[in-house]
Design an enzyme around this catalytic site. Structure first.
Site, short mmCIF file in Angstrom:
data_model
loop_
_atom_site.label_atom_id
_atom_site.label_comp_id
_atom_site.label_asym_id
_atom_site.label_seq_id
_atom_site.Cartn_x
_atom_site.Cartn_y
_atom_site.Cartn_z
N GLY A 103 -117.23 37.15 -92.72
CA GLY A 103 -117.98 37.92 -93.71
C GLY A 103 -117.58 39.38 -93.74
O GLY A 103 -117.47 39.98 -94.81
N SER B 63 -123.03 32.65 -84.43
CA SER B 63 -121.93 32.12 -85.24
C SER B 63 -120.91 33.23 -85.51
O SER B 63 -120.77 33.74 -86.63
CB SER B 63 -122.48 31.55 -86.55
OG SER B 63 -123.38 30.51 -86.29
N GLY C 253 -117.65 33.38 -85.74
CA GLY C 253 -116.61 33.18 -86.75
C GLY C 253 -117.09 33.47 -88.16
O GLY C 253 -116.36 34.01 -88.99
N ASP C 254 -118.34 33.10 -88.45
CA ASP C 254 -118.89 33.33 -89.79
C ASP C 254 -119.05 34.81 -90.08
O ASP C 254 -118.66 35.29 -91.16
CB ASP C 254 -120.25 32.64 -89.91
CG ASP C 254 -120.13 31.15 -90.14
OD1 ASP C 254 -119.31 30.74 -90.98
OD2 ASP C 254 -120.86 30.39 -89.50
N THR C 255 -119.65 35.53 -89.15
CA THR C 255 -119.90 36.95 -89.43
C THR C 255 -118.60 37.75 -89.43
O THR C 255 -118.46 38.69 -90.22
CB THR C 255 -120.88 37.54 -88.40
OG1 THR C 255 -120.47 37.20 -87.08
CG2 THR C 255 -122.27 36.99 -88.61
#
Length: 401
Positions: free
Chosen positions: A176, A169, A171-173
């Site tokens: 973050g 994932s 885009g999430d990291t």
């Protein structure tokens, strides 16, 4: 240089209200360098990440990497009693991290305006699919959608085939990491310059968009829309994946001018290395297919080990495509200490990424394992001023686990 045991973010209190990946990854990054992270989870089920991918005794092994160095409390934020406790915790917090859909915390009385009013020094990181404003703010957004909106998905894979995603994932990291950077900037403004708290608005698609290099400038200047190019790096040559005799692929980045000449000499194509039109990258980019074909002829006659040995000897950047097994067994990973072993509450020992980035004086540490659901509820709430009797009553009512 001698290391200092002092953690840079020691004394910084983080209240994590998010779940799954983006918000928790930001707080994990802060926790690795000493921040005290209190993770709020819903009673009974907790963070859905606990059940994602491969489980051991009912808990994801991913959990051991994502939630290390955190304390878990169970709190139902959908009810007034839970919201009251969250506000009480926010009074003592330096940072609040959340990644709900915009408007959710406002509905619970825990939005930026409410928390900033009771704690003017608080810093709030808000990660969402599309940001806190704009016409799409209320739409649900996941990493895959953000990667597509940012233009990344369009340029992955091979021409005229289904666009592919990275197997994580991304885009999430990335969001973050941008969030953690925003928190550090806000802490510096508050603590080093005497400022107040502030809100940090990170959108998944914008975090990915920030990494797209020349994608937009090329369209703006020339109307050029970059297309997928498989293993190549369009406009930069040679840089591709090349098939070896044993069927494995080697990555070769021979796009530096002097590196390119060494590579051509190595593969027996000094004629291409000496051509004036190919001395610089702009010339090579126009003939990338011809250059790649010449390299493929050479790699096709050798095993990947033979290719890598020759390339290393010629000082040409290269590498094989690693699997998880390759990573776990690689001596360079081990020498750098970027793989650490943690023991979960269930007794399983798991290898996880170590502390990144590396700081010479304050390198950070995995201080304790990922928590079980609600493991620290009593401890945290007692520290916040609740009595044992109040905690017991709240547990009976379902507000706490």
């Amino acid at each position: 240089m001698e290391k200092n045991d002092h953690q840079i973010l020691s004394g910084i209190k983080v209240l994590e209200l998010g779940q799954l990946i983006a918000g928790p990854f930001a707080s994990k990054t802060l926790a690795d360098f000493g921040a005290e992270v209190i993770k709020v989870e819903s009673p009974k089920e907790g963070d859905p990440l606990r059940k994602w991918r491969m489980l051991h005794k009912g808990t994801s092994v991913w959990w051991q990497a994502q939630s290390r160095n955190k304390q878990s409390i169970c709190l139902d934020l959908r009810v007034k009693e839970g919201q009251d406790i969250a506000r009480q915790l926010a009074l003592e917090a330096d940072v609040v991290i959340e990644n709900f859909r915009p408007g959710t915390l406002e509905k619970w009385g825990l939005g930026w305006e409410e928390l900033h009013q009771i704690n003017p020094k608080i810093i709030m990181l808000r990660i969402s699919g599309y940001g806190q404003d704009g016409p799409r703010r209320d739409e649900p957004g996941f990493a895959a959608i953000g990667e597509a909106m940012a233009g990344l998905r369009h340029i992955t894979g091979h021409p005229n085939e289904v666009p592919v995603r990275a197997g994580v994932s991304l885009g999430d990291t990335i969001a973050g990491l941008h969030g953690a950077l925003g928190v550090m900037l806000a802490l510096y403004e508050r603590d080093a310059r005497g400022g107040n708290g502030q809100m940090i608005d990170v959108a998944l698609y914008e975090a990915v968009f920030n990494l797209t290099e020349s994608l937009l400038p090329e369209y703006s200047a020339f109307g050029a829309i970059r297309q997928p190019a498989g293993g190549a790096l369009p406009g930069i040559a040679p840089s591709n994946a090349y098939r070896c005799k044993d069927g494995q692929y080697v990555l070769i980045a021979g796009n530096g001018d002097s590196i390119y000449k060494r590579l051509m000499t190595l593969i027996g194509r000094a004629d291409l290395g000496e051509e004036p039109d190919l001395e610089r990258n702009d010339g090579r980019a126009k003939r990338a297919e011809e250059i790649d074909a010449a390299i493929n002829v050479w790699t096709g006659t050798l095993s990947i080990d033979e290719v890598l040995k020759a390339l290393t000897g010629a000082q040409v950047p290269s590498g094989k495509i690693y699997t998880a097994k390759d990573i776990a067994e690689d001596p360079h990973y081990q020498a750098r200490g970027v793989i650490e072993t943690v023991e979960g509450a269930d007794g399983l020992k798991v290898q996880v990424p170590g502390i990144i980035p590396k700081l010479s004086q304050n390198p950070g540490a995995i201080r304790y394992r990922a928590p079980t659901l609600g493991e620290h509820t009593d401890k945290v709430l007692q520290a916040a001023g609740l009595t044992e009797e109040q905690i017991t009553l709240l547990k009976k009512s379902g507000v706490l686990a």
